[in-house]
Design a protein around this motif. Sequence first.
Motif, PDB file in Angstrom:
ATOM      1  N   TYR A 265       0.809  -1.218   0.000  1.00  7.07           N
ATOM      2  CA  TYR A 265       0.000   0.000   0.000  1.00  7.07           C
ATOM      3  C   TYR A 265       0.847   1.276   0.000  1.00  7.07           C
ATOM      4  N   LEU A 266       2.089   1.177   0.460  1.00 14.38           N
ATOM      5  CA  LEU A 266       2.903   2.382   0.613  1.00 14.38           C
ATOM      6  C   LEU A 266       3.797   2.689  -0.583  1.00 14.38           C
ATOM      7  N   ILE A 267       4.187   1.672  -1.352  1.00 18.67           N
ATOM      8  CA  ILE A 267       5.243   1.873  -2.342  1.00 18.67           C
ATOM      9  C   ILE A 267       4.844   2.855  -3.440  1.00 18.67           C
ATOM     10  N   GLU A 268       3.573   2.858  -3.857  1.00 20.58           N
ATOM     11  CA  GLU A 268       3.152   3.797  -4.894  1.00 20.58           C
ATOM     12  C   GLU A 268       2.722   5.146  -4.319  1.00 20.58           C
ATOM     13  N   LYS A 269       2.511   5.200  -3.008  1.00 19.94           N
ATOM     14  CA  LYS A 269       2.149   6.467  -2.369  1.00 19.94           C
ATOM     15  C   LYS A 269       3.390   7.238  -1.930  1.00 19.94           C
ATOM     16  N   LYS A 270       4.314   6.542  -1.283  1.00 25.92           N
ATOM     17  CA  LYS A 270       5.501   7.198  -0.738  1.00 25.92           C
ATOM     18  C   LYS A 270       6.714   7.109  -1.659  1.00 25.92           C
ATOM     19  N   GLY A 271       6.772   6.084  -2.486  1.00 23.00           N
ATOM     20  CA  GLY A 271       7.921   5.926  -3.370  1.00 23.00           C
ATOM     21  C   GLY A 271       8.953   4.970  -2.810  1.00 23.00           C
ATOM     22  N   ARG A 272       9.857   4.540  -3.692  1.00 19.50           N
ATOM     23  CA  ARG A 272      10.869   3.545  -3.309  1.00 19.50           C
ATOM     24  C   ARG A 272      11.916   4.135  -2.370  1.00 19.50           C
ATOM     25  N   LYS A 273      12.420   5.316  -2.702  1.00 19.40           N
ATOM     26  CA  LYS A 273      13.487   5.914  -1.889  1.00 19.40           C
ATOM     27  C   LYS A 273      12.995   6.214  -0.481  1.00 19.40           C
ATOM     28  N   TRP A 274      11.794   6.756  -0.355  1.00 22.07           N
ATOM     29  CA  TRP A 274      11.250   7.087   0.965  1.00 22.07           C
ATOM     30  C   TRP A 274      11.193   5.842   1.842  1.00 22.07           C
ATOM     31  N   LEU A 275      10.739   4.721   1.276  1.00 28.08           N
ATOM     32  CA  LEU A 275      10.640   3.488   2.050  1.00 28.08           C
ATOM     33  C   LEU A 275      12.016   2.970   2.461  1.00 28.08           C
ATOM     34  N   LEU A 276      12.988   3.043   1.558  1.00 25.85           N
ATOM     35  CA  LEU A 276      14.329   2.555   1.884  1.00 25.85           C
ATOM     36  C   LEU A 276      14.980   3.395   2.982  1.00 25.85           C
ATOM     37  N   VAL A 277      14.824   4.712   2.902  1.00 25.30           N
ATOM     38  CA  VAL A 277      15.390   5.592   3.933  1.00 25.30           C
ATOM     39  C   VAL A 277      14.687   5.361   5.268  1.00 25.30           C
ATOM     40  N   ALA A 278      13.346   5.294   5.237  1.00 23.25           N
ATOM     41  CA  ALA A 278      12.586   5.057   6.469  1.00 23.25           C
ATOM     42  C   ALA A 278      12.944   3.701   7.074  1.00 23.25           C
ATOM     43  N   GLY A 279      13.116   2.688   6.214  1.00 25.48           N
ATOM     44  CA  GLY A 279      13.490   1.364   6.707  1.00 25.48           C
ATOM     45  C   GLY A 279      14.852   1.363   7.373  1.00 25.48           C
ATOM     46  N   SER A 280      15.811   2.069   6.778  1.00 24.84           N
ATOM     47  CA  SER A 280      17.155   2.148   7.366  1.00 24.84           C
ATOM     48  C   SER A 280      17.113   2.789   8.749  1.00 24.84           C
ATOM     49  N   ILE A 281      16.355   3.875   8.865  1.00 20.76           N
ATOM     50  CA  ILE A 281      16.240   4.556  10.165  1.00 20.76           C
ATOM     51  C   ILE A 281      15.593   3.625  11.189  1.00 20.76           C
ATOM     52  N   GLY A 282      14.513   2.945  10.782  1.00 22.22           N
ATOM     53  CA  GLY A 282      13.827   2.032  11.693  1.00 22.22           C
ATOM     54  C   GLY A 282      14.710   0.880  12.147  1.00 22.22           C
ATOM     55  N   ILE A 283      15.507   0.335  11.230  1.00 19.76           N
ATOM     56  CA  ILE A 283      16.399  -0.777  11.575  1.00 19.76           C
ATOM     57  C   ILE A 283      17.468  -0.321  12.567  1.00 19.76           C
ATOM     58  N   ILE A 284      18.017   0.868  12.348  1.00 17.66           N
ATOM     59  CA  ILE A 284      19.025   1.403  13.277  1.00 17.66           C
ATOM     60  C   ILE A 284      18.424   1.587  14.667  1.00 17.66           C
ATOM     61  N   VAL A 285      17.216   2.147  14.717  1.00 17.62           N
ATOM     62  CA  VAL A 285      16.525   2.340  16.001  1.00 17.62           C
ATOM     63  C   VAL A 285      16.264   0.997  16.682  1.00 17.62           C
ATOM     64  N   SER A 286      16.047  -0.052  15.900  1.00 16.92           N
ATOM     65  CA  SER A 286      15.752  -1.377  16.453  1.00 16.92           C
ATOM     66  C   SER A 286      16.963  -2.014  17.131  1.00 16.92           C
ATOM     67  N   VAL A 287      18.134  -1.899  16.506  1.00 21.61           N
ATOM     68  CA  VAL A 287      19.301  -2.634  17.009  1.00 21.61           C
ATOM     69  C   VAL A 287      20.227  -1.792  17.886  1.00 21.61           C
ATOM     70  N   LEU A 288      20.134  -0.471  17.788  1.00 28.86           N
ATOM     71  CA  LEU A 288      21.066   0.388  18.531  1.00 28.86           C
ATOM     72  C   LEU A 288      20.938   0.263  20.050  1.00 28.86           C
ATOM     73  N   PRO A 289      19.723   0.281  20.648  1.00 26.81           N
ATOM     74  CA  PRO A 289      19.628   0.189  22.113  1.00 26.81           C
ATOM     75  C   PRO A 289      20.258  -1.089  22.673  1.00 26.81           C
ATOM     76  N   ALA A 290      20.000  -2.239  22.035  1.00 26.58           N
ATOM     77  CA  ALA A 290      20.588  -3.492  22.512  1.00 26.58           C
ATOM     78  C   ALA A 290      22.104  -3.466  22.372  1.00 26.58           C
TER      79      ALA A 290
END
Length: 413
Positions: A265-290
């Motif tokens: 649902y998001l890829i045609e609304k937000k675009g490919r680059k937006w999803l990749l950048v958002a995913g990178s930020i989310g992944i960093i937030v996921s593993v950094l505290p541990a």
Amino acid sequence: MALGALFGPKFTKYGRRKTMLYSLAVLMVLCLLSAVGLHLADIVVLRFLVGVFCGFFCSLVPIYISEVSPADKRGKYGILHQLFLTFGILLSSLIAVPLPAAYPIDNVYSEAPMFVSVYWRVNMAACVLPCVIAFLLLWLCFDYETPFYYYDKGQQEDVKKLLALNYCRPNVEKEYADLVNAVKMNENLAAKKVGLLDGLRSASFRTVILVAIAINISQQLTGINIFMTSSNALFVSAGLSGVWPTIVTVLMNALNSLMTFAPVYLIEKKGRKWLLVAGSIGIIVSVLPATVLFWLLGTEHKASQILAIAGSLLFICFFAATFGGVVWVYTFEIFPDELRMSCAGACVSINWLTGIVLVFVAQYVGIRTNFTIFTVLNILVLAFCVLCIKETKGLPLGKSPYIKEAETPAAKI
């Protein structure tokens, strides 16, 4: 699989659909033979061949989807490939759950009970069912090739009929013109049959090839295969015991499948680059505290272990919603038409080979080192996505954002 993916796109000249049908037929036979194998050597060879043809087929599916999909829905339909891959992984993990309970790994050299002797063959044979379903769907329901294939064969009327079917309207002159322009942009390339190495020597094509390779390597540098293939060991080292590592692994696979719905649902609304950048930020937030707590409190501290488990599950959510499907869509979108056939399969092979190397190396280092390495790598992946990725949303297939229309790349090789 990496070997099969390397050669799959080379057979598209015989027809995308036809090649997929033949590969599915071979897969069905190989899976059945694996299930009835009597000797270890036979089973090893057969499973190797299953992997080759599985990679062969998986490299063809994104090509077919990208070429038959309307431009404004190509990303959404492309994500479905990854969605059903994750669903298959979830099913395989559920089917395999009874095995470790009936035959613990520490008793692997003892005589297996009757249930295990039969059930592992059921696991092997289960692969036949999705092959049969896919074969019947392609044979009976999707009885057509792609517009690009028909155009290459000079069947212009079939191109227009298929475009009208895909866009659900009779007037597809604009879409037909876009397809013709995309093909004509690469006529010189097609005549010279430029492959991966020739493309890398071309100043015009070098950038798009390197970006495609880099984004596929980046997908693995997030650490996805470390979390997926070594999840049980990861959760044991994080403090879980008994059946809990297996339960959390199944939960991880379920999250991986469910969260793949998000980019549909998001890829045609937000675009490919937006999803990749958002995913990178989310992944960093996921593993950094541990990672931080592992260094401050150690790997045995309860808080570190809880954050590692929670971070792993959150990591899967962000990865599945972004990198998991978007990378496959992006890889098959950014190449010009003829270059796509020679390079997309190579990129998929590089992706899987990178995963194999990372999984092999990661098993020799501890959980703290793994989390630290992948935190740093994901920061680098974020920088790459911000600085180097260009948007392909809404672009006609064959029109690369990394190549200017005025250029004649083949002439510069």
